[in-house]
Design an enzyme around this catalytic site. Structure first.
Site, PDB file in Angstrom:
ATOM      1  CB  SER A   1      64.530  24.135  -1.242  1.00 25.67           C
ATOM      2  OG  SER A   1      65.608  24.862  -1.815  1.00 25.67           O
TER       3      SER A   1
ATOM      4  CE1 TYR B   1      67.183  19.296  -0.370  1.00 23.56           C
ATOM      5  CE2 TYR B   1      67.122  21.310  -1.671  1.00 23.56           C
ATOM      6  CZ  TYR B   1      67.007  20.671  -0.467  1.00 23.56           C
ATOM      7  OH  TYR B   1      66.717  21.400   0.662  1.00 23.56           O
TER       8      TYR B   1
END
Length: 255
Positions: free
Chosen positions: A147, A160
């Protein structure tokens, strides 16, 4: 539709929707047969299979909960059975895409939420990949998903993003250890994408969408079509010498 020894086969986890679906379709368009996995949306996954078959490629959808590592050995057996049904023993590429979002700050994240992120994003890549490696050809390819949040920090994504940071380190170690088999391992890091991931906030929250677009050099949020092609391209023979790299596909977020 038939798979020949020269037809590449890719396995894409979490491909019933979003980036996984887009990646599976992009791979099919470049001549790859695809095994996809889904967690619970069987009908959606089988619709993706139909789309792939409409492109003239073979496809199958297998159920997999990446958060339950004890299921991986049985899953590998199902992959092997699928390959045998296609007259093959090995597949060529693995895309570790499956995942979920978690939006909570450091002070709000519970241990249960953290443990779920570990299982789904880190343990899955760490333990599923070795279970599948005996079924992968020498010279095969692996793409892990990370990400943009490992490069820039946005409040609410601490657990996350921490998992994705670990996946980026894991990717380099995998590349080092699997190099003797000629297997290249890279990580693709999407920026904010308008999907139903994380409750669809990037897609559905107009204010958030505008903020992201305003902080992206290309002036908009990402779409699934912006990512699937990147992954498919990375798995093409032309990019075989790219190894152990983090490739961000964010349109230039927060430069």
């Amino acid at each position: 539709m038939h798979s020949t020894p020269s037809t590449p086969i890719a396995l894409v986890t979490g491909a019933s929707r979003g980036l996984g679906k887009n990646t599976a379709l992009a791979l099919a368009r470049q001549g790859t047969d695809v095994i996809i996995t889904y967690h619970s949306q069987a009908a959606t996954a089988h619709a993706v299979v139909a789309e792939i078959e409409a492109l003239g490629r073979r496809a199958v959808a297998l159920q997999l909960d990446v958060g339950t590592s004890s299921s991986f050995a049985a899953f590998a057996e199902r992959v092997s059975d699928t390959l045998h049904s296609w007259g093959r023993m090995h597949f060529d590429a693995l895309v570790n895409n499956a995942g979920t979002g978690e939006h909570a700050g450091l002070m709000e994240t519970t241990e249960a939420q953290f443990d779920a992120m570990v299982a789904i994003h880190l343990k899955s890549v760490f333990f599923l990949t070795p279970k599948l490696l005996p079924l992968m050809v020498d010279g095969g390819r692996i793409v892990n998903l990370s990400s943009g949040l490992t490069r820039f920090a946005l409040p609410g994504y601490v657990a996350y993003a921490s998992m994705k940071g670990a996946v980026e380190v894991l990717t380099r170690y995998m590349a080092k250890e699997l190099g003797s088999r000629g297997i290249a391992v890279n990580v693709v890091a999407p920026g904010a994408i308008a999907t139903d991931f994380g409750g669809g906030a990037v897609r559905d929250n107009a204010q958030l969408n505008a903020v992201i677009a305003g902080n992206t050099a290309l002036g908009r949020v990402g779409e699934p079509d912006d990512i699937g092609g990147v992954i498919a391209s990375l798995l093409s023979p032309a990019n075989g010498w790219v190894n152990a790299q983090r490739i961000e596909a964010s349109g230039g977020m927060f430069l």
